[in-house]
Scaffold this active site. Structure first.
Site, mmCIF file in Angstrom:
data_model
loop_
_atom_site.group_PDB
_atom_site.id
_atom_site.type_symbol
_atom_site.label_atom_id
_atom_site.label_comp_id
_atom_site.label_asym_id
_atom_site.label_seq_id
_atom_site.Cartn_x
_atom_site.Cartn_y
_atom_site.Cartn_z
ATOM 1 N N ASP A 123 0.561 -1.398 -0.252
ATOM 2 C CA ASP A 123 -0.058 0.727 0.468
ATOM 3 C C ASP A 123 0.602 1.106 0.487
ATOM 4 O O ASP A 123 0.724 1.977 -0.776
ATOM 5 C CB ASP A 123 -1.166 0.058 1.169
ATOM 6 C CG ASP A 123 -2.066 -0.992 0.931
ATOM 7 O OD1 ASP A 123 -1.530 -1.833 0.575
ATOM 8 O OD2 ASP A 123 -2.984 -0.757 2.044
ATOM 9 N N LYS A 124 1.879 1.659 0.787
ATOM 10 C CA LYS A 124 2.484 2.625 0.785
ATOM 11 C C LYS A 124 3.891 2.791 0.469
ATOM 12 O O LYS A 124 4.305 3.719 0.429
ATOM 13 C CB LYS A 124 2.721 3.298 2.640
ATOM 14 C CG LYS A 124 1.463 3.280 3.547
ATOM 15 C CD LYS A 124 0.380 4.032 2.168
ATOM 16 C CE LYS A 124 -0.767 4.247 3.124
ATOM 17 N NZ LYS A 124 -1.712 2.644 2.997
ATOM 18 N N SER A 515 -9.613 1.417 3.854
ATOM 19 C CA SER A 515 -8.718 0.179 2.739
ATOM 20 C C SER A 515 -9.627 0.366 1.739
ATOM 21 O O SER A 515 -10.221 0.312 1.496
ATOM 22 C CB SER A 515 -8.746 -0.884 3.466
ATOM 23 O OG SER A 515 -8.794 -2.069 2.673
#
Length: 612
Positions: A123-124, A515
């Site tokens: 994700d990041k 999310s």
């Protein structure tokens, strides 16, 4: 002609000390005339999307060396949002994006690397590395670890993903045995979670941004074809590095590739494929690093004209990322967007002079290249494993059905308005974001009383205790970049609303974020956030909230005078939760909160505060 950056440490008598240290890493005399390329890995045993990356940096390094350059590998941190979810660990997720960007800058600039290959996945990590790429503006190629295979169980007619396990666990009617079976089956292999969640959305966007090779977002982590992407990335980075430093071709640099048109293409794809709302947050942050004038108003404008051409979990249980690949991958979607005149395909990429030329080669609807068709038939093996490139299964055929298949053409779009929308109103003066791809048509317009919670924990407790009623708008505030701090994801509250049968009967509104696995009427990124004086901090229990997605509006039904009076009262009290939360906020998180902007600015740190 630009001089190789690495010459700072490898050329001249006065750099004898630096060369002595380089020699201690294995470099020889002739290496000091070669480009030095950083291999930016993100291997960790904490994250299934990164657990298989340990040896892949060296795979890339060997290809770089074969092509005539020097490769030096280092690692960044990587947070697993799913494991960090639902507790204070999630406070660290978004701030880690900026730490990753900084760490890449530190390593690459400290050692004067000439170029870099970024090995990301979850994700990041991808957005953090993209921010660094734009900040550094040196030749760069991205190659991700790839998506995991979808899960399978005899207890469900559809394939599974992480969200299915979370939803079933909160379903009081499900037995412990059923929950355990879902848990064991949902995430069967290494790779990023199998739906169009944040990780896969971002890896897909690197393709249209022009910074990765075709298939980067959709070839399974377990498939042998992904090995070729790593090998090609190592070869191609040397080619474009020489093109820049020896031919003065600035078109291969990230900021030349990442133009305003490229960012508009990226959000166009995101809207068309119903990607995660987190991608908006990250694209805004990446654009700022690229010094591109790209903001929520651009996203709002494009969201009104781009149709939804692809629908993948969590927006449907029918398709996962492996099915997108079978349908032609991202270039299948880009081909339909180009035919619909919704794409600026004149922009360059790291592997093609123009995006249009790349589409002509890689779009299964128009290419005559049998190897492309073979490539997009790469499929799942259905064997649990944590080993990359461990299978070479092929689908028996491609999904080229653009009327009823996974990817649709414009005429047969899932909806004529895309999968993301930006709403404005007196509760979100600077905007908020909703993934319309996950919203049932029956609640595109929704009005109901506010149910106030001042933390994700309180929201979860109220939902599980049955305190949230059908028709309510659950507000989760003081969870923004400053207020959290760290802008937590709200996957548990939305999953629990589903498990309680409220997925189509309630809305959730927050200055936090969601999310990529979230669906339902979930509206996040409310800006300004409560901790920054946003009107979401003025709403009280029972106030009526009206959400109108078709008209892009969201308002609390209060007069301006009432809002002004409440604001004056709140100014006296301070913009903080009414009651002290049992939350430990470290010095590192406090430092992030001090500089963090609201979501409409990408939740980046406002470093201009340091100029005072």
């Amino acid at each position: 002609m630009p001089e190789y950056r690495s010459r700072t440490t490898t050329a001249g008598r006065n750099m004898a000390g630096a060369r002595a240290l380089w020699r201690a890493t294995g470099m020889k005399d002739d290496d000091f005339q070669k480009p030095i390329i950083a291999v930016v890995n993100s291997f960790t045993q904490f994250v299934p999307g990164h657990v298989h990356l340990k040896d892949l940096g060296q795979l890339v390094a060997r290809e770089i060396e074969k092509a005539g350059a020097v490769a030096k590998e280092f690692n960044t941190i990587a947070v697993d949002d799913g494991i960090a979810m639902g507790h204070d660990g999630m406070l660290y997720s978004l701030p880690s994006r900026d730490i990753i960007a900084d760490s890449v800058e530190y390593m690459v600039n400290a050692h004067c690397a000439d170029a870099m290959v970024c090995i990301s996945n979850c994700d990041k990590i991808t957005p953090g590395m993209l921010m660094a790429a734009m900040r550094l503006n040196i030749p760069c190629i991205f190659v991700s670890g790839g998506p995991m295979e979808a899960g399978k169980t005899k207890l469900a007619e559809h394939n599974l993903d992480l969200v299915d396990a979370m939803v079933i666990a909160a379903d009081d009617t499900a037995s412990d045995e059923t929950v355990a079976e879902y848990e064991r089956s949902a995430c069967p292999t290494c790779g990023s979670c199998s739906g169009m969640f944040t990780a896969n959305s971002m890896n897909c966007l690197t393709e249209v941004l022009g910074l990765s090779l075709p298939g980067n977002g959709t070839v399974l982590a377990t498939h042998a074809d992904r090995r070729k992407l790593f090998e090609q990335a190592g070869q191609q980075i040397v080619a474009i590095t020489r093109d820049y430093y020896e031919q003065d071709n600035v078109n291969v640099l990230p900021r030349s590739i990442g133009s305003k048109a490229a960012f508009e293409n990226a959000i166009t794809l995101d809207i068309a494929m119903g990607g995660s709302t987190n991608t908006i947050l990250h694209l805004l942050a990446i654009a700022q690093e690229a010094e591109v004038d790209f903001d929520l108003k651009d996203i709002d404008r494009l969201s009104r004209k781009v149709p939804q051409l692809c629908k993948v979990a969590p927006n449907t249980q029918k398709y996962h990322i492996e099915d997108v690949h079978r349908a032609g991958g991202i270039y299948g979607i880009l081909g339909e967007l180009e035919r619909g005149k919704l794409l600026d395909s004149s922009v360059p990429t790291v592997h093609s002079t123009t995006l249009s030329a790349a589409i002509a080669k890689w779009d299964i609807q128009q290419t005559s290249d049998d190897q492309v068709a073979h490539f997009y038939r790469a499929g799942p093996a259905g064997i649990p494993t944590q080993v990359a490139f461990s299978q070479d299964t092929r689908w028996p055929s491609l999904d080229g059905d653009r009327a009823q298949g996974c990817i649709r053409n414009v005429a047969n779009a899932y909806s004529q308005e895309g999968g993301l929308a930006v709403l404005y109103g007196n509760i979100a003066a600077d905007g908020c974001v909703v993934k319309t791809a996950g919203v049932d048509d029956s609640i595109l317009v929704f009005e109901g009383p506010a149910h106030i919670t001042e933390s994700q924990d309180e929201a979860v407790a109220n939902i599980l205790a049955g305190k949230v009623q059908a028709g309510e708008v659950v507000i989760v505030r003081y969870e923004g970049p400053k207020g959290g701090p760290g802008m937590q994801e709200m996957l548990y509250p939305t999953s629990y609303l589903k498990s309680k049968g409220l997925g189509k009967n309630c809305a959730l509104l927050t200055d936090g974020r969601f999310s990529g696995g979230t669906s339902g009427l979930s509206i996040g990124h409310v800006s300004p956030e409560a901790a920054a004086g946003g009107a979401i901090g003025l709403v009280r229990n029972g106030d009526i909230i009206r959400i109108d997605i078709p008209n892009r509006s969201i308002d609390v039904k209060l007069s301006d005078d009432e809002l002004t009076a409440r604001r004056e009262a709140q100014n006296e009290l301070g913009w903080k939760p009414a009651e002290l939360r049992p939350r430990k906020v470290s010095a590192a998180l406090k430092a992030y909160a001090k500089l963090a902007t609201s979501a409409d600015k990408g939740a980046v740190r406002d470093l201009s505060q340091l100029d005072d």
